[in-house]
Enzyme design. Structure first.
Site, mmCIF file in Angstrom:
data_model
loop_
_atom_site.group_PDB
_atom_site.id
_atom_site.type_symbol
_atom_site.label_atom_id
_atom_site.label_comp_id
_atom_site.label_asym_id
_atom_site.label_seq_id
_atom_site.Cartn_x
_atom_site.Cartn_y
_atom_site.Cartn_z
ATOM 1 N N ASP A 108 42.651 43.429 -44.363
ATOM 2 C CA ASP A 108 43.775 44.357 -44.179
ATOM 3 C C ASP A 108 44.047 45.118 -45.477
ATOM 4 O O ASP A 108 44.308 46.333 -45.470
ATOM 5 C CB ASP A 108 45.035 43.638 -43.659
ATOM 6 N N ASP A 159 32.242 47.041 -38.930
ATOM 7 C CA ASP A 159 32.243 48.096 -37.912
ATOM 8 C C ASP A 159 33.441 49.023 -38.153
ATOM 9 O O ASP A 159 33.313 50.256 -38.199
ATOM 10 C CB ASP A 159 32.360 47.404 -36.536
#
Ligand code: NAD
Length: 360
Positions: free
Chosen positions: A227, A251
């Site tokens: 994050d 990804d």
């Protein structure tokens, strides 16, 4: 040196952009005294149309017997193409999954950098961009959440879905080694991204990465939670050299990195196994909306060919020649439509390929 390259032109703009990359490779061969022997195979929609499957076993064999694969892009318009009415295992993308599996391509490498000439295309503020950024995202490609066991079932009258995130230490070690090897060819910094404050798989990831780091004392290693990494990419992208991460985090982060570097048409990628072999392709798709119109930007594919020379053939000088030629063409003001800005010279796919080849 003589090398065998399997060429997969694919669908949509694939044939146009690969032809330009081959033009550039041929110029490199001529200048540096090499011979590149190309063998074309079909994959994706074009293979479905001819053979009824997105990739034949014969095509896989040809790829396995070569030194590297250069791929354009596969697939069609997912709303209108008849290929997407077929069973999932017969659709164009199944060919891509099959070739990655058959060739053991577990490491995906996506550079994200900003050319000073394309600053305007970067959505970040000027003071954040500074002198630009240049990072490489190393994503694990064959493990984790996308390959774990999954099911959807009814539990006590409530529909419930489960996906499993599994990594073993061997899978982590081999990608970590790849990441540190790449860092040694660059600015010698690895940022390993995980979610070790929550996930067991991330705690194992961190432990194995720390072990691998001991063999690379020259490389600076830092760990970052995913994050935080998503924030840092838009707050201070200059801090990154090699970002090493697992499949799903990679990804998402690689698309975020692509976004801040301006245009999809500029971004190359490589998928590697544990030998020198690799498959090289642009990060974008087959762009069916502009296929056959000489509008596609071939630079991502040309830079993929440069990565092929650097990582599979150890031809660093030749790869540098391609990268510099691309820079010079941009400096001279030539642009395809996707990167066009005021006062620049608009060129088509073929002319862009010729300009780069001529600069070598
Ligand atoms: P896309 O990347 O093909 O296109 C997105 C947008 O970017 C389009 O407007 C397109 O015109 C533009 N664009 C992409 N590459 C460009 C280039 N080189 N020059 C100029 N403009 C370019 O994504 P999409 O439209 O979502 O997907 C189209 C097809 O590609 C789908 O079938 C998808 O599954 C497939 N796809 C294939 C790969 C691959 O082969 N590895 C990767 C992604 C998508």
């Amino acid at each position: 040196m003589e090398k065998k390259i399997t060429v997969i032109k694919g669908d949509g703009i694939g044939p146009e952009i690969v032809t330009e990359a081959q033009k550039v490779l041929d110029k490199v061969a001529e200048k540096f005294g090499h011979k590149f022997v190309y063998t074309d195979i079909l994959m994706g929609g074009c293979s479905i149309d001819k053979y009824g499957v997105p990739l034949t076993d014969e095509a896989v064999e040809i790829a396995k017997n070569s030194d590297a694969v250069l791929l354009g892009s596969i697939g069609g318009n997912t709303s209108t193409s008849p290929w997407y009415k077929l069973a999932p295992n017969l659709r164009p993308e199944a060919g891509l999954l099959k070739i990655r599996k058959e060739l053991g391509l577990f490491a995906n490498l996506r550079p994200a950098n900003l050319y000073p000439e394309l600053r305007e295309a970067c959505p970040l503020k000027d003071d954040i961009i500074g002198d630009g950024f240049d990072m490489m995202i190393m994503r694990e490609l064959t493990g984790g959440l996308y390959f774990g066991a999954r099911k959807t079932e009814n539990v006590d009258g409530v529909e419930t879905a489960v996906d499993t995130l599994t990594y073993n230490e061997n899978e982590i070690r081999r990608i970590a080694i790849r990441g540190f090897d790449i860092a040694m060819k660059r600015r010698k910094k690895v940022t390993s991204v995980d979610k070790a404050n929550v996930l067991d798989s991330s705690r194992l990831w961190r432990k194995v990465v720390n072990e691998v780091a001991k063999d690379y004392p020259e490389v600076e290693l830092e760990h970052m939670l995913v994050d935080n990494c998503a924030m840092q990419l838009v707050r201070d992208p200059k801090q990154f050299d090699v970002i090493l991460t697992e499949n799903m985090f990679g990804d998402i982060l690689s698309d975020e990195a692509a976004m801040i570097s301006g245009s999809l048409g500029m971004l190359a990628s490589a998928s590697l196994n544990d030998t020198k072999f690799g498959m090289y392709e642009p990060s974008h798709g087959s762009a069916p909306d502009i296929a056959g119109q000489d509008k596609a930007n071939p630079i991502a594919t040309i830079l993929s060919a440069s990565m092929l020379l650097r990582f599979s053939f150890d031809m660093d000088k030749e790869a540098d020649a391609i990268d510099n030629a691309v820079k010079k063409v941009l400096e001279a003001g030539y642009r395809t439509g996707d990167i066009m800005s005021e006062d620049m010279k608009l060129v088509g796919c073929k002319e862009m390929g010729s300009l780069v080849a001529d600069m070598i």
